[in-house]
Design a protein around this motif. Structure first.
Motif, mmCIF file in Angstrom:
data_model
loop_
_atom_site.group_PDB
_atom_site.id
_atom_site.type_symbol
_atom_site.label_atom_id
_atom_site.label_comp_id
_atom_site.label_asym_id
_atom_site.label_seq_id
_atom_site.Cartn_x
_atom_site.Cartn_y
_atom_site.Cartn_z
ATOM 1 N N GLY A 144 40.750 13.869 78.008
ATOM 2 C CA GLY A 144 40.912 12.827 77.025
ATOM 3 C C GLY A 144 39.488 11.900 76.800
ATOM 4 N N ALA A 145 39.371 11.259 78.078
ATOM 5 C CA ALA A 145 38.173 10.312 78.225
ATOM 6 C C ALA A 145 36.952 11.012 77.772
ATOM 7 C CB ALA A 145 38.324 9.835 79.662
ATOM 8 N N LEU A 146 36.725 12.109 78.115
ATOM 9 C CA LEU A 146 35.493 12.889 77.622
ATOM 10 C C LEU A 146 35.765 13.174 76.050
ATOM 11 C CD1 LEU A 146 35.169 15.109 80.701
ATOM 12 C CD2 LEU A 146 33.569 13.484 79.992
ATOM 13 N N GLU A 147 36.762 12.962 75.738
ATOM 14 C CA GLU A 147 36.796 13.164 74.197
ATOM 15 C C GLU A 147 36.721 14.776 73.701
ATOM 16 O OE1 GLU A 147 33.878 10.809 72.181
ATOM 17 O OE2 GLU A 147 35.323 9.011 72.443
ATOM 18 N N VAL A 148 37.294 15.530 74.668
ATOM 19 C CA VAL A 148 37.425 17.052 74.533
ATOM 20 C C VAL A 148 38.928 17.263 74.406
ATOM 21 C CG1 VAL A 148 37.165 18.998 75.779
ATOM 22 C CG2 VAL A 148 35.581 17.324 76.277
ATOM 23 N N PRO A 149 39.037 17.832 73.024
ATOM 24 C CA PRO A 149 40.350 18.574 72.767
ATOM 25 C C PRO A 149 41.077 19.297 73.745
ATOM 26 C CG PRO A 149 38.923 18.701 70.777
ATOM 27 C CD PRO A 149 38.068 18.479 72.053
ATOM 28 N N ILE A 150 42.330 19.079 73.708
ATOM 29 C CA ILE A 150 43.162 19.885 74.861
ATOM 30 C C ILE A 150 43.892 21.100 73.996
ATOM 31 C CG2 ILE A 150 44.877 19.820 76.448
ATOM 32 C CD1 ILE A 150 44.322 16.904 76.962
ATOM 33 N N TRP A 287 34.490 9.220 88.911
ATOM 34 C CA TRP A 287 33.654 9.890 87.971
ATOM 35 C C TRP A 287 32.466 9.081 87.427
ATOM 36 C CZ3 TRP A 287 34.937 14.243 88.781
ATOM 37 C CH2 TRP A 287 36.675 14.760 88.925
ATOM 38 N N GLY A 288 32.463 7.806 87.739
ATOM 39 C CA GLY A 288 31.125 7.014 87.565
ATOM 40 C C GLY A 288 30.178 7.238 88.120
ATOM 41 N N THR A 289 30.273 7.915 89.345
ATOM 42 C CA THR A 289 28.915 8.071 90.155
ATOM 43 C C THR A 289 28.260 9.461 89.626
ATOM 44 O OG1 THR A 289 30.246 9.145 92.167
ATOM 45 C CG2 THR A 289 30.107 6.877 92.040
ATOM 46 N N ALA A 290 27.050 9.424 89.986
ATOM 47 C CA ALA A 290 26.308 10.641 89.798
ATOM 48 C C ALA A 290 26.730 11.991 90.517
ATOM 49 C CB ALA A 290 24.729 10.504 89.852
ATOM 50 N N THR A 291 26.941 11.710 91.822
ATOM 51 C CA THR A 291 27.506 12.635 92.804
ATOM 52 C C THR A 291 28.793 12.973 92.360
ATOM 53 O OG1 THR A 291 26.213 11.543 94.671
ATOM 54 C CG2 THR A 291 28.053 13.049 95.200
ATOM 55 N N ALA A 292 29.730 12.363 92.023
ATOM 56 C CA ALA A 292 30.829 12.967 91.339
ATOM 57 C C ALA A 292 31.017 13.631 90.289
ATOM 58 C CB ALA A 292 31.798 11.587 91.357
ATOM 59 N N ARG A 324 32.638 20.614 80.597
ATOM 60 C CA ARG A 324 31.191 20.833 81.355
ATOM 61 C C ARG A 324 30.153 20.546 80.545
ATOM 62 N NH1 ARG A 324 27.555 24.842 82.312
ATOM 63 N NH2 ARG A 324 26.307 24.600 84.324
ATOM 64 N N HIS A 325 30.472 21.182 79.037
ATOM 65 C CA HIS A 325 29.406 21.098 78.001
ATOM 66 C C HIS A 325 29.029 19.492 77.757
ATOM 67 C CE1 HIS A 325 27.015 22.054 74.618
ATOM 68 N NE2 HIS A 325 27.737 21.329 73.714
ATOM 69 N N ARG A 326 30.479 18.870 77.565
ATOM 70 C CA ARG A 326 30.401 17.725 77.138
ATOM 71 C C ARG A 326 29.564 16.590 78.021
ATOM 72 N NH1 ARG A 326 33.242 14.951 73.151
ATOM 73 N NH2 ARG A 326 33.178 16.847 72.186
ATOM 74 N N MET A 327 30.107 16.987 79.403
ATOM 75 C CA MET A 327 29.304 16.039 80.512
ATOM 76 C C MET A 327 27.868 16.239 80.611
ATOM 77 S SD MET A 327 31.990 16.246 83.713
ATOM 78 C CE MET A 327 31.197 15.018 84.523
ATOM 79 N N LEU A 328 27.438 17.708 80.684
ATOM 80 C CA LEU A 328 25.884 17.831 80.565
ATOM 81 C C LEU A 328 25.234 17.199 79.320
ATOM 82 C CD1 LEU A 328 26.047 21.625 81.743
ATOM 83 C CD2 LEU A 328 25.310 19.573 82.969
ATOM 84 N N ALA A 329 25.882 17.090 78.131
ATOM 85 C CA ALA A 329 25.424 16.437 77.000
ATOM 86 C C ALA A 329 25.212 14.894 77.136
ATOM 87 C CB ALA A 329 26.032 16.723 75.761
ATOM 88 N N ARG A 330 26.430 14.410 77.754
ATOM 89 C CA ARG A 330 26.344 12.984 77.808
ATOM 90 C C ARG A 330 25.271 12.561 79.296
ATOM 91 N NH1 ARG A 330 31.975 9.690 78.020
ATOM 92 N NH2 ARG A 330 31.192 7.659 78.300
ATOM 93 N N TRP A 331 25.248 13.525 80.345
ATOM 94 C CA TRP A 331 24.396 12.873 81.288
ATOM 95 C C TRP A 331 23.472 14.187 81.517
ATOM 96 C CZ3 TRP A 331 29.813 12.299 82.177
ATOM 97 C CH2 TRP A 331 30.257 11.003 82.092
ATOM 98 N N PRO A 332 22.448 14.183 80.720
ATOM 99 C CA PRO A 332 21.636 15.249 80.764
ATOM 100 C C PRO A 332 20.632 15.509 82.006
ATOM 101 C CG PRO A 332 20.724 13.914 79.160
ATOM 102 C CD PRO A 332 22.091 13.390 79.712
#
Length: 342
Positions: A144-150, A287-292, A324-332
């Motif tokens: 939900g925080a990533l705004e990805v529909p479940i 989740w706020g850290t790059a490593t995580a 995964r797609h949303r995260m890669l778009a948000r943090w390219p």
């Protein structure tokens, strides 16, 4: 004094008086020394006072004694114990840098370790504990925080997954934290150390480490598919040779379970207060850290691939791919996890 070598009269009577000793690096939960004894060089480990210290000590001693059954050694020899001081005296082994395909030997040794426990050992160690309902809720909040529909069927899939993992058959001796650093690559073969989290359960829960990325460890690595297949085949072959039975199916379930649990034993990373994802309480992940984020992207990708054609986890596969797609778009700028061990 906190750094005094804990080598009392009973240990001296059994092993002789210690000579030179040197403090070694260890986790905050233990103190470790290399010690010269009359007949050998040994490692002295003492678990320090703290929550659960007695249980962790009992687990380690029980696991080392079970593992000592292996025809090909997979742990250092346990030379002596002092339960009152929570001390173990272990055979000293020299570690050498592993080869590039180290996970094949690792998987073989892991099968040997797992195979040392027997059905009649039930109760010698706790049963392995999988993810819980709280982990499901945390994971879905993250989506939900990533705004990805479940997808509608995913909560039910995850409930069923948690139930399957809780009921997973098996009596393997599980290390509990079989990560780089807890494996010694010696001239006579690979040995595992630090069994404070040992349990009994399905060996697939630790075979999954190779794909999902060592979920109880501070580091995470990824191997190429051909190497993963070699390692998993080596595990299954060794298990069959030692037990006369086939290893269970269910690697996709095991990987999905680790995705839900997050980094169950990893030291908490610093929270980035400027990122609202850092406030999502998915176990010990921050989740706020790059490593995580890097870890999460890797594990989402693994689960998406493994469950794409999995009848009971297809919805989770789609959700994992979308997250995964949303995260890669948000943090390219996120990089893949490293291919080599640290």
């Amino acid at each position: 004094m906190w750094s005094r070598l804990p080598f009392g009269d009973e240990l001296r009577a059994e092993l002789g008086s210690p000579g030179r000793s040197r403090k070694l690096s260890s986790s905050p939960r233990s103190r470790v020394w290399r010690v010269e004894l009359p007949d050998t060089t040994a490692v002295v480990k003492q678990l320090v006072d703290g929550p659960g210290a007695d249980e962790r000590y009992a687990r380690e001693v029980a696991a080392l004694r079970l593992a000592a059954r292996a025809e090909t050694p997979v742990v250092p020899a346990l030379l002596a114990t002092d339960p009152g001081e929570r001390v173990l005296v272990l055979e000293h082994l020299e570690h050498r840098r592993p080869a590039g395909d180290w996970i094949v030997d690792y998987a073989t040794a892991l099968a040997r370790l797992h195979a040392t426990a027997r059905p009649e050992d039930a109760g010698a160690l706790p049963r392995w504990q999988g993810p819980s309902r709280a982990d499901i809720e945390s994971f879905l909040r993250l989506a939900g925080a990533l705004e990805v529909p479940i997808p509608p069927g995913v909560p039910g899939e995850l409930d069923d997954l948690v139930h399957r993992l809780a009921q997973a058959p098996g009596h393997a001796l599980l290390h509990g934290d079989p990560c780089p650093g807890n494996d010694l690559h010696t001239p006579t073969g690979l040995r595992f150390i630090d069994f404070e989290q040992a349990s009994l359960g399905s060996g697939l829960m630790e075979l999954a480490y190779l794909r999902i990325g060592f979920p109880t460890c501070w580091c995470v690595t990824s191997a190429a598919e051909p190497l993963l297949e070699r390692a998993e085949s080596a595990y299954r072959t060794e298990w069959r040779t030692l037990t006369g039975s086939e290893a269970e199916d269910g690697l996709a379930d095991a990987c999905a379970g680790w995705l839900l649990r997050g980094d169950a034993l990893v030291q908490r990373a610093h929270r980035d207060s400027t990122d609202h994802l850092a406030r999502i309480p998915h176990r010990d992940w921050k989740w706020g850290t790059a490593t995580a984020r890097q870890r999460l992207v890797h594990r989402l990708g693994v689960v998406a691939r493994m469950t794409a054609d999995h009848a009971s986890l297809s919805g989770l596969g789609s959700l994992s791919a979308a997250m995964r797609h949303r995260m890669l778009a948000r943090w390219p700028a996120l990089q893949p996890v490293p291919a080599e061990r640290p």
